[in-house]
Write a protein that holds these residues in place. Structure first.
Motif, PDB file in Angstrom:
ATOM      1  N   SER A 153       0.839  -1.192   0.000  1.00 19.37           N
ATOM      2  CA  SER A 153       0.000   0.000   0.000  1.00 19.37           C
ATOM      3  C   SER A 153       0.871   1.238   0.000  1.00 19.37           C
ATOM      4  O   SER A 153       2.062   1.183   0.296  1.00 19.37           O
ATOM      5  N   ASP A 154       0.245   2.355  -0.340  1.00 14.98           N
ATOM      6  CA  ASP A 154       0.910   3.642  -0.287  1.00 14.98           C
ATOM      7  C   ASP A 154       0.746   4.200   1.118  1.00 14.98           C
ATOM      8  O   ASP A 154      -0.346   4.160   1.689  1.00 14.98           O
ATOM      9  N   LEU A 155       1.830   4.732   1.678  1.00 17.71           N
ATOM     10  CA  LEU A 155       1.782   5.210   3.057  1.00 17.71           C
ATOM     11  C   LEU A 155       0.753   6.319   3.232  1.00 17.71           C
ATOM     12  O   LEU A 155       0.108   6.426   4.275  1.00 17.71           O
ATOM     13  N   SER A 156       0.577   7.138   2.199  1.00 16.47           N
ATOM     14  CA  SER A 156      -0.375   8.246   2.301  1.00 16.47           C
ATOM     15  C   SER A 156      -1.817   7.765   2.399  1.00 16.47           C
ATOM     16  O   SER A 156      -2.689   8.507   2.856  1.00 16.47           O
ATOM     17  N   SER A 157      -2.089   6.535   1.988  1.00 20.68           N
ATOM     18  CA  SER A 157      -3.448   6.002   2.063  1.00 20.68           C
ATOM     19  C   SER A 157      -3.726   5.291   3.382  1.00 20.68           C
ATOM     20  O   SER A 157      -4.855   4.875   3.628  1.00 20.68           O
ATOM     21  N   ASN A 158      -2.711   5.164   4.214  1.00 22.19           N
ATOM     22  CA  ASN A 158      -2.886   4.490   5.493  1.00 22.19           C
ATOM     23  C   ASN A 158      -3.598   5.411   6.483  1.00 22.19           C
ATOM     24  O   ASN A 158      -3.210   6.568   6.661  1.00 22.19           O
ATOM     25  N   TRP A 159      -4.632   4.890   7.145  1.00 17.49           N
ATOM     26  CA  TRP A 159      -5.434   5.718   8.050  1.00 17.49           C
ATOM     27  C   TRP A 159      -4.588   6.234   9.206  1.00 17.49           C
ATOM     28  O   TRP A 159      -4.702   7.401   9.599  1.00 17.49           O
ATOM     29  N   TYR A 160      -3.753   5.384   9.769  1.00 13.75           N
ATOM     30  CA  TYR A 160      -2.938   5.801  10.908  1.00 13.75           C
ATOM     31  C   TYR A 160      -1.921   6.855  10.505  1.00 13.75           C
ATOM     32  O   TYR A 160      -1.587   7.741  11.309  1.00 13.75           O
ATOM     33  N   HIS A 161      -1.423   6.779   9.278  1.00 11.24           N
ATOM     34  CA  HIS A 161      -0.481   7.804   8.818  1.00 11.24           C
ATOM     35  C   HIS A 161      -1.192   9.134   8.591  1.00 11.24           C
ATOM     36  O   HIS A 161      -0.664  10.192   8.957  1.00 11.24           O
ATOM     37  N   ARG A 162      -2.377   9.081   7.998  1.00 12.41           N
ATOM     38  CA  ARG A 162      -3.115  10.318   7.725  1.00 12.41           C
ATOM     39  C   ARG A 162      -3.585  10.993   9.009  1.00 12.41           C
ATOM     40  O   ARG A 162      -3.786  12.203   9.041  1.00 12.41           O
ATOM     41  N   HIS A 163      -3.772  10.228  10.066  1.00 12.79           N
ATOM     42  CA  HIS A 163      -4.236  10.795  11.335  1.00 12.79           C
ATOM     43  C   HIS A 163      -3.183  10.624  12.431  1.00 12.79           C
ATOM     44  O   HIS A 163      -3.519  10.511  13.607  1.00 12.79           O
ATOM     45  N   LYS A 164      -1.919  10.610  12.039  1.00 11.63           N
ATOM     46  CA  LYS A 164      -0.859  10.334  13.012  1.00 11.63           C
ATOM     47  C   LYS A 164      -0.767  11.400  14.099  1.00 11.63           C
ATOM     48  O   LYS A 164      -0.274  11.125  15.199  1.00 11.63           O
ATOM     49  N   ASN A 165      -1.249  12.608  13.815  1.00 11.10           N
ATOM     50  CA  ASN A 165      -1.235  13.654  14.845  1.00 11.10           C
ATOM     51  C   ASN A 165      -2.130  13.295  16.027  1.00 11.10           C
ATOM     52  O   ASN A 165      -1.895  13.752  17.152  1.00 11.10           O
ATOM     53  N   LEU A 166      -3.150  12.470  15.779  1.00  8.93           N
ATOM     54  CA  LEU A 166      -4.039  12.061  16.866  1.00  8.93           C
ATOM     55  C   LEU A 166      -3.345  11.113  17.833  1.00  8.93           C
ATOM     56  O   LEU A 166      -3.755  11.004  18.992  1.00  8.93           O
ATOM     57  N   GLY A 167      -2.319  10.422  17.355  1.00  9.35           N
ATOM     58  CA  GLY A 167      -1.627   9.453  18.194  1.00  9.35           C
ATOM     59  C   GLY A 167      -0.392   9.986  18.881  1.00  9.35           C
ATOM     60  O   GLY A 167       0.322   9.226  19.545  1.00  9.35           O
ATOM     61  N   THR A 168      -0.118  11.273  18.753  1.00 16.25           N
ATOM     62  CA  THR A 168       1.042  11.851  19.425  1.00 16.25           C
ATOM     63  C   THR A 168       0.766  11.990  20.921  1.00 16.25           C
ATOM     64  O   THR A 168      -0.388  12.159  21.335  1.00 16.25           O
ATOM     65  N   PRO A 169       1.801  11.918  21.751  1.00 17.00           N
ATOM     66  CA  PRO A 169       1.584  12.083  23.203  1.00 17.00           C
ATOM     67  C   PRO A 169       0.882  13.390  23.542  1.00 17.00           C
ATOM     68  O   PRO A 169       0.031  13.430  24.437  1.00 17.00           O
ATOM     69  N   LYS A 170       1.211  14.454  22.822  1.00 11.86           N
ATOM     70  CA  LYS A 170       0.604  15.753  23.110  1.00 11.86           C
ATOM     71  C   LYS A 170      -0.906  15.717  22.902  1.00 11.86           C
ATOM     72  O   LYS A 170      -1.681  16.204  23.742  1.00 11.86           O
ATOM     73  N   SER A 171      -1.352  15.128  21.783  1.00  5.55           N
ATOM     74  CA  SER A 171      -2.785  15.058  21.497  1.00  5.55           C
ATOM     75  C   SER A 171      -3.510  14.159  22.489  1.00  5.55           C
ATOM     76  O   SER A 171      -4.604  14.487  22.967  1.00  5.55           O
ATOM     77  N   LEU A 172      -2.903  13.023  22.807  1.00  5.19           N
ATOM     78  CA  LEU A 172      -3.537  12.091  23.734  1.00  5.19           C
ATOM     79  C   LEU A 172      -3.597  12.665  25.147  1.00  5.19           C
ATOM     80  O   LEU A 172      -4.580  12.458  25.868  1.00  5.19           O
ATOM     81  N   PHE A 173      -2.561  13.395  25.549  1.00  2.00           N
ATOM     82  CA  PHE A 173      -2.581  14.019  26.871  1.00  2.00           C
ATOM     83  C   PHE A 173      -3.669  15.087  26.949  1.00  2.00           C
ATOM     84  O   PHE A 173      -4.339  15.237  27.977  1.00  2.00           O
ATOM     85  N   ARG A 174      -3.837  15.835  25.870  1.00  2.61           N
ATOM     86  CA  ARG A 174      -4.909  16.835  25.845  1.00  2.61           C
ATOM     87  C   ARG A 174      -6.270  16.174  25.998  1.00  2.61           C
ATOM     88  O   ARG A 174      -7.136  16.664  26.740  1.00  2.61           O
TER      89      ARG A 174
END
Length: 446
Positions: A153-174
């Motif tokens: 697959s293309d990395l840009s089509s991966n859901w986790y890659h497209r929404h990787k900002n949601l999985g950052t410690p900063k976002s999760l801590f917020r």
């Protein structure tokens, strides 16, 4: 005269505080170690002291000598267990993103047909090493059963890659602190409206848990139980090299059982004193198991006491030396095994970079596509915003960037990168690979 419960509380309290401080210091000193870094050390330390405070309050329920004000029960236990649940949620979501992004990186290399990165011939010295070490070449199909190999697959089509900002410690801590703020508001409302949880220290009924103020606690426990079930389903195909998934599964299942028991207990019309004591003991046991898997075990693992789920290292035919490392890199089966392990180790970009570097040297210099391949390699592994960026020294990265900007690309421009990536694999990924389950089929007992 102190009763047995008071004596137990007086002994357990100071011991628990001291060991909590010791474990927190151990974790903080090793916070940059991979075993701790992927477990969110700051969040882990916060949960350590939260668990310590919960234990102090619960231990006081064992004695008739000391009585805990009802409002202290409500604030410490409710807010404390909300935080404990959110630590599990944040770590689980974080692991989902890290693993799936690592697997997606491997999937991007499955698109294009690639020649193997190893030489077709293995030197006689390495053949002798294979024969005398009694290494049984692994069955790659058995490894695939442990690690789900992603489809090309293309990395840009991966859901986790497209929404990787949601999985950052900063976002999760917020998200976590936002949810805790909601709980805090609910507790303030309960404090203002509930006479039974007045701030008076004299209101210490033996039946503090038999109050309407605990209805919201039941509702939130049910809500978090639904989240836990969802996370368990989502993590069924995840596998990591640090034992994080196993720890999270254990504490998640335990939390589900604990939440179910609490909801049933609080649904009883009247909680007797014996049942309240049972609640405090059960909650103490739950938080103790949680504390072991989320704090003590990672601390011991960071200091070398745990390896692959057991104490001590197991004898391996592959040793932590350059000869064994070169053997893995030059053997097709072992390299495939090593690469699949790197997905769980979250360092697969280093192996992919090494693999692509080898393929660059197989392109004929007179070929017109060599320059394009060199630029594409830069955009894939070296550029700061690249999807598979490897961890290089600033000097090496700037040197390569200057050559690309001046359009002076040549085959030797990545030699420094090659040495650094190879060193990263040898110092970080390879030692953990030797102690992993993927290498267990190669165990050799002389």
């Amino acid at each position: 005269m102190l009763d047995a419960g008071a004596i137990a509380a007086a002994i357990i309290g100071p011991i628990w505080v001291i060991q909590s401080v010791v474990i927190a210091i151990m974790l903080w000193k090793r916070r940059h170690c991979e075993f701790i870094r992927y477990r969110s050390p700051k969040l882990t330390i916060l949960s350590i002291f939260t668990t310590c405070l919960i234990h102090m309050v619960l231990a006081l329920h064992w004695t008739n000598t000391y009585e805990v004000p009802c409002f202290v029960n409500m604030w410490v236990l409710q807010l404390g267990y909300y935080l404990v649940d959110w630590v599990i949620i944040v770590k689980s979501v974080r692991l989902l993103f890290i693993y799936n992004l690592s697997a997606a990186k491997l999937a991007t290399t499955l698109n294009a047909p690639a020649s193997p990165p190893w030489p077709k011939q293995i030197t006689q010295q390495k053949r002798d090493f294979l024969n005398h070490s009694e290494i049984e070449m692994p069955d790659i199909s058995s490894i695939s059963a442990v690690i789900t190999i992603p489809k090309p697959s293309d990395l840009s089509s991966n859901w986790y890659h497209r929404h990787k900002n949601l999985g950052t410690p900063k976002s999760l801590f917020r998200l976590m602190f936002g949810a805790l703020l909601v709980h805090l508001i609910v507790l303030v409302i309960q404090q203002a409206l509930g006479y039974s949880v007045s701030t008076s220290f004299y209101i210490t009924s033996d039946l503090c848990f038999d109050r309407w103020e605990w209805i919201s606690f039941q509702i939130f426990l049910g809500f978090y139980s639904c989240i836990f079930i969802t996370l368990l389903i989502q993590s069924k195909d995840i596998n990591d090299a640090y034992g994080i998934r196993l720890e999270l599964i254990i504490v998640t299942i335990e939390s589900l059982l604990f939440n179910g028991v609490f909801i049933v207990y609080f649904s009883v019309s009247r909680i007797s004193l014996s049942r309240e004591l049972a609640i405090s003991i059960g909650a103490f046991v739950f938080s103790s198991v949680y504390y072991f898997f989320m704090a003590i075990k990672p601390a011991l693992q960071a200091y070398g006491f745990f390896h692959g789920g057991s104490f001590g290292a197991q004898p391996q035919p592959l040793k932590l030396d350059n000869e064994s490392f070169e053997l893995v890199l030059n053997s097709p089966d072992l390299f495939q095994q090593f690469k699949l392990f790197a997905v769980k180790d979250f360092t697969v970009e280093n192996l992919l970079c090494y693999e692509q570097y080898q393929q660059l040297h197989q392109i004929p210099p007179e070929s017109g596509c060599l320059n394009n391949a060199l630029v594409k390699f830069f955009e894939t592994f070296v550029h700061v915003n690249s999807n598979l960026m490897v961890n290089l020294t600033s000097a090496t990265r700037h040197e390569i960037e200057d050559l690309v900007q001046r359009q002076e690309c040549h085959l030797g421009m990545y030699d420094s990168l090659y040495l650094e990536v190879k060193d990263l694999m040898f110092r970080n990924t390879f030692p953990r690979f030797l102690l992993s389950d993927e290498n267990s089929s190669n165990l050799y007992y002389p």
